[in-house]
Enzyme design. Sequence first.
Site, PDB file in Angstrom:
ATOM      1  N   LYS A 126       0.847  -1.208   0.000  1.00 34.42           N
ATOM      2  CA  LYS A 126       0.000   0.000   0.000  1.00 34.42           C
ATOM      3  C   LYS A 126       0.878   1.251   0.000  1.00 34.42           C
ATOM      4  CE  LYS A 126      -3.907  -2.267   2.270  1.00 34.42           C
ATOM      5  NZ  LYS A 126      -4.770  -2.423   3.445  1.00 34.42           N
ATOM      6  N   GLN A 180      -4.534  -1.826   9.706  1.00 32.24           N
ATOM      7  CA  GLN A 180      -4.481  -3.118   9.024  1.00 32.24           C
ATOM      8  C   GLN A 180      -5.074  -4.224   9.899  1.00 32.24           C
ATOM      9  OE1 GLN A 180      -3.593  -3.424   5.841  1.00 32.24           O
ATOM     10  NE2 GLN A 180      -3.943  -5.620   5.837  1.00 32.24           N
ATOM     11  N   ASP A 206     -10.935   2.962   4.577  1.00 34.31           N
ATOM     12  CA  ASP A 206     -11.267   1.538   4.445  1.00 34.31           C
ATOM     13  C   ASP A 206     -12.772   1.344   4.314  1.00 34.31           C
ATOM     14  OD1 ASP A 206      -9.338  -0.460   4.285  1.00 34.31           O
ATOM     15  OD2 ASP A 206      -8.814  -0.336   6.409  1.00 34.31           O
TER      16      ASP A 206
HETATM   17  N1  LIG Z   1      -7.518  -2.504   7.065  1.00 34.19           N
HETATM   18  C1  LIG Z   1      -7.681  -3.515   6.208  1.00 34.19           C
HETATM   19  N2  LIG Z   1      -7.240  -4.728   6.544  1.00 34.19           N
HETATM   20  C2  LIG Z   1      -7.422  -5.753   5.663  1.00 34.19           C
HETATM   21  C3  LIG Z   1      -8.028  -5.540   4.398  1.00 34.19           C
HETATM   22  C4  LIG Z   1      -8.486  -4.243   4.088  1.00 34.19           C
HETATM   23  O1  LIG Z   1      -9.071  -3.976   3.019  1.00 34.19           O
HETATM   24  N3  LIG Z   1      -8.282  -3.254   5.022  1.00 34.19           N
HETATM   25  N4  LIG Z   1      -8.106  -6.572   3.469  1.00 34.19           N
HETATM   26  C5  LIG Z   1      -7.304  -7.772   3.661  1.00 34.19           C
HETATM   27  C6  LIG Z   1      -5.881  -7.684   3.220  1.00 34.19           C
HETATM   28  N5  LIG Z   1      -5.576  -6.780   2.088  1.00 34.19           N
HETATM   29  C7  LIG Z   1      -5.612  -5.454   2.284  1.00 34.19           C
HETATM   30  O2  LIG Z   1      -5.273  -4.937   3.299  1.00 34.19           O
HETATM   31  C8  LIG Z   1      -5.021  -7.273   0.867  1.00 34.19           C
HETATM   32  C9  LIG Z   1      -4.895  -8.608   0.626  1.00 34.19           C
HETATM   33  C10 LIG Z   1      -4.269  -9.075  -0.545  1.00 34.19           C
HETATM   34  C11 LIG Z   1      -3.785  -8.194  -1.467  1.00 34.19           C
HETATM   35  C12 LIG Z   1      -3.054  -8.643  -2.677  1.00 34.19           C
HETATM   36  O3  LIG Z   1      -2.662  -7.835  -3.492  1.00 34.19           O
HETATM   37  N6  LIG Z   1      -2.819  -9.943  -2.833  1.00 34.19           N
HETATM   38  C13 LIG Z   1      -2.005 -10.451  -3.896  1.00 34.19           C
HETATM   39  C14 LIG Z   1      -1.175 -11.622  -3.359  1.00 34.19           C
HETATM   40  C15 LIG Z   1      -0.211 -11.131  -2.309  1.00 34.19           C
HETATM   41  C16 LIG Z   1       0.584 -12.229  -1.613  1.00 34.19           C
HETATM   42  O4  LIG Z   1       1.575 -12.671  -2.190  1.00 34.19           O
HETATM   43  O5  LIG Z   1       0.222 -12.593  -0.468  1.00 34.19           O
HETATM   44  C17 LIG Z   1      -2.903 -10.921  -5.027  1.00 34.19           C
HETATM   45  O6  LIG Z   1      -4.022 -11.387  -4.736  1.00 34.19           O
HETATM   46  O7  LIG Z   1      -2.478 -10.820  -6.177  1.00 34.19           O
HETATM   47  C18 LIG Z   1      -3.928  -6.852  -1.236  1.00 34.19           C
HETATM   48  C19 LIG Z   1      -4.537  -6.393  -0.083  1.00 34.19           C
HETATM   49  C20 LIG Z   1      -7.286  -8.127   5.147  1.00 34.19           C
HETATM   50  N7  LIG Z   1      -6.967  -6.995   5.961  1.00 34.19           N
END
Ligand SMILES: Nc1nc2c(c(=O)[nH]1)N[C@@H](CN(C=O)c1ccc(C(=O)N[C@@H](CCC(=O)O)C(=O)O)cc1)CN2
Length: 291
Positions: free
Chosen positions: A52, A96, A119
């Site tokens: 992020k 987070q 968020d």
């Molecule tokens: N405050 C927050 N916490 C969490 C959120 C949120 O929206 N706000 N969502 C999830 C986690 N998340 C964002 O924070 C998130 C998860 C995954 C990805 C992402 O780009 N994933 C990649 C793979 C990454 C890896 O190697 O692990 C993909 O899918 O291509 C971005 C954001 C829980 N917590």
Amino acid sequence: MRILDGKKTAEQVRQEIKKEVATWVDKGNRPPHLAAVLVGDNGASQTYVNAKIKDCEEVGFKSSLIKLSDTITEKELLEKIDELNSDESLDGYIVQLPLPKHINEKKITQAISPTKDVDGFHPENLGKMVLNLPTFLPATPYGIMQLLEYYSIDTSGKNCVVVGRSNIVGTPVSILMSRNNDPGNATVTLAHSRTQNLEALIKTADILIVALGKPDFIKGDMVKEGAVIIDVGITRVTDSSRKKGYRVAGDVHFESVKKKASFITPVPGGVGPMTRVSLLKNTLLACKRKA
Ligand SMILES: Nc1nc2c(c(=O)[nH]1)N[C@@H](CN(C=O)c1ccc(C(=O)N[C@@H](CCC(=O)O)C(=O)O)cc1)CN2
């Protein structure tokens, strides 16, 4: 079958945001400023928060990373939140998730000022979302809606089954899919752990959104021919043959489901990147609203 390419779509949206920020700054405004609060040392959370911060740099936002020990008390975290709420230099911030077990996540998300809640988790913003009023939409559901729009997927009147009723994905996306918008206007069923005949229900889905956190749960024989499949799962599964020691698995068994689907999101590279770019969109909105 077509891939719903979240990586490519997110990159395009980031370029649009970057241009918008440059124009904004050229007009004499300061760049948007996002802060991310990371409590503890959960590996996946660190990865997401770092990503992020990197996204902010790419589009020209200012960013701040606030790292806190997992021994922080709930009271201390609430004090930090008060501080961030009154920080005039900040447009928005996120805490987070997940938080350590001794901290009540609901208390924390409710303490964040709704005007800085990029968020979109605060009850006031969720209420506005339900009423179809302008607000910050939760990042993952917002990302899914943008992906459906980008690929011009017709959702109106379709049967949409959402599997998983979490506060940050399943419940809000079920509301967005049923709102009187495009995309939206679907007939939505929100399935959860008490749902009976889940497999039969899944078979009825023209659009299937799965946010369970159970790797490879949905197999090809479970889905309708031609269904649109949105996989929100991102579980790290131990895999010693990989350099990192794990693979990122979705809730959908991609190889079997892709043979039946009309559109499908991959994992990684589907919903995840769209989640990140949605946070940027919300932060830009927060910044422009303040001005
Ligand atoms: N405050 C927050 N916490 C969490 C959120 C949120 O929206 N706000 N969502 C999830 C986690 N998340 C964002 O924070 C998130 C998860 C995954 C990805 C992402 O780009 N994933 C990649 C793979 C990454 C890896 O190697 O692990 C993909 O899918 O291509 C971005 C954001 C829980 N917590």
